[in-house]
Write an enzyme that holds these catalytic residues in place. Sequence first.
Site, mmCIF file in Angstrom:
data_model
loop_
_atom_site.group_PDB
_atom_site.id
_atom_site.type_symbol
_atom_site.label_atom_id
_atom_site.label_comp_id
_atom_site.label_asym_id
_atom_site.label_seq_id
_atom_site.Cartn_x
_atom_site.Cartn_y
_atom_site.Cartn_z
ATOM 1 N N ILE A 14 29.212 111.506 47.272
ATOM 2 C CA ILE A 14 30.390 110.786 47.783
ATOM 3 C C ILE A 14 30.235 110.470 49.270
ATOM 4 O O ILE A 14 30.685 109.420 49.748
ATOM 5 C CB ILE A 14 31.693 111.598 47.501
ATOM 6 C CG1 ILE A 14 32.917 110.693 47.555
ATOM 7 C CG2 ILE A 14 31.858 112.766 48.448
ATOM 8 C CD1 ILE A 14 33.070 109.849 46.319
ATOM 9 N N SER A 36 24.274 119.173 56.972
ATOM 10 C CA SER A 36 23.877 119.385 55.580
ATOM 11 C C SER A 36 22.571 120.156 55.589
ATOM 12 O O SER A 36 21.678 119.831 56.370
ATOM 13 C CB SER A 36 23.690 118.032 54.882
ATOM 14 O OG SER A 36 23.021 118.213 53.647
ATOM 15 N N LYS A 90 39.370 114.709 48.655
ATOM 16 C CA LYS A 90 40.280 115.226 47.632
ATOM 17 C C LYS A 90 39.510 116.099 46.645
ATOM 18 O O LYS A 90 38.328 115.819 46.448
ATOM 19 C CB LYS A 90 41.016 114.104 46.908
ATOM 20 C CG LYS A 90 40.157 112.961 46.384
ATOM 21 C CD LYS A 90 39.317 113.047 45.165
ATOM 22 C CE LYS A 90 39.548 113.895 44.015
ATOM 23 N NZ LYS A 90 38.484 113.683 42.968
ATOM 24 N N ASP A 168 39.302 117.145 38.448
ATOM 25 C CA ASP A 168 38.722 116.544 39.657
ATOM 26 C C ASP A 168 38.873 115.020 39.607
ATOM 27 O O ASP A 168 39.394 114.430 40.550
ATOM 28 C CB ASP A 168 37.263 116.972 39.852
ATOM 29 C CG ASP A 168 36.679 116.370 41.123
ATOM 30 O OD1 ASP A 168 37.015 116.861 42.215
ATOM 31 O OD2 ASP A 168 35.924 115.380 41.023
#
Lengths: 310, 310
Positions: A14, A36, A90, A168
């Site tokens: 994402i 990351s 989210k 999800d």
Amino acid sequence: MSPLRIAIVGFGKIARDQHVPAIAATEGAVLAAVASPNTSLAGVPQVATLEELLRNGPPFDAVALCTPPQVRRDQAAIALAAGKHVLLEKPPGAMLSEIGPLLTAAVAARRTLFATWHSRVAPAVEPARLLLAGRRITAVRISWKEDVRVWHPGQAWIWQPGGLGVFDPGINALSILTRILPQPLFVTSADLAFPANRDAPIAATLRLADAAGLPIFAEFDFRQTGPQSWDIHLDTDQGPVILSSGGAKLSAGGVQHVVAAAAEYAGLYRRFVELTATGEPDVDLTPFQLVADAFLLGHRRTVEPFEDAT
Amino acid sequence: MSPLRIAIVGFGKIARDQHVPAIAATEGAVLAAVASPNTSLAGVPQVATLEELLRNGPPFDAVALCTPPQVRRDQAAIALAAGKHVLLEKPPGAMLSEIGPLLTAAVAARRTLFATWHSRVAPAVEPARLLLAGRRITAVRISWKEDVRVWHPGQAWIWQPGGLGVFDPGINALSILTRILPQPLFVTSADLAFPANRDAPIAATLRLADAAGLPIFAEFDFRQTGPQSWDIHLDTDQGPVILSSGGAKLSAGGVQHVVAAAAEYAGLYRRFVELTATGEPDVDLTPFQLVADAFLLGHRRTVEPFEDAT
């Protein structure tokens, strides 16, 4: 005003597919760094963790947390304590009660906490809301069915406690529903199908209502092969309204409304830049509360084990 | 001022054991009627349902809903629409999202909606809160273990979706915890044991924390034979504090504090009479939100089927 320097924390699908191009397209925003452990982006400073970013990274003003929901609370608390604005993917966390203390910390520090719901800024959602405002809705059916192996390959976190399983994607439908219907909604029953080897449901049906008894039925399924569906059908006193393709398309009375294509995440980053100018928060937990209620109230069934494609 | 005329709706064990004597002991309150299909009280008008009460019953000003949580929302909505004040037994409903619309309706009608937490008015809770306000708490352990066959004989609703299972007593512990600790708390992990034939857990362990990482561990168990426990142990910088017997007893530093015996429910009805004078609401969903989060986040285990004593 100098641009908002944003560090993306967690650099999965994402983040790469949506957040990077959205930041690039947003006036007043610039991607300052990526945190990351194992993925980088050409031309952007990269460190392994948020902690290292704060110690040794380039200067930045805000973080976009694209990590799994189970670790976001700690990261948000650390970022707020360091004086950074925080954008949450989210769902905003792994559970409801962790958000209150974050909001309190953000308000005290005058930093923005932004709990995003990307589906709410899908291009046909606002036109649908305006269309429906003039109608009486008599029934709602939600069909949100996708192939988890295609859309969430190898995402172990989605099956772990706090990962929500099929909720999800399902919470995206609920985020749209609670935007296009102004009245409060509540869950009246739920059926949850848990794979024998997993801690989150692979499929669910929900019945919801408003205070006047509006019937709302939702089917969420992660086992959908073939055609995928992300559709909300609304029966109204002036004929059916269909919001389809995850909020990208709107049809009413059999006529497809032309909706200007717009990138969901660009809308989120425009909003984030606006909010950070004053440090205002934007946290609406309504969709998450409906999901928590489905877990609280749901009848649980055990179904066959789920194994990821290997 | 004329007394508040209260109708009890649902006349099970808690209504008979607690609500009737508490109303009798509360100045400004009077028991006007009982709505129950199969139980009555000498000298008090009785009808089968709330609807019949509104049609054919004696005049009344308020309802105390002592029915199972799964049916309370509809009853509260009907009562508020008829202009009555509403007292809700704990938990306030079967799920979080149904409370918001009730609160909106109550405020619009200028009628009181009172979500009660009877354990919060247990006699040692306020002394414990005051004692702890001057101390630094370093750890909390909750042990809430009772024999469901003794305390909830034949209560089928407690095992049905929305009945909460062992969280029906466990939420009492959480209601005390969230009263004696001023800071927001959240759930970090949960383990839920569901009997193979039931839709609600028979036992649970929870870990909670505050923003500073205070470790809180809770064990709830419905399978406790022998000694029962409703205890909260707090380690503090000035020694241990123990709130035991469901909030009735307090000891600190090995010294048992003398706490005047007080009836929990009398405190609730005094508060209800106060609130109804102005129509002010009193709805704190914090304990319920923690329970919802435990269901949302919990690892689920299936344990042996539970059969009620026959």
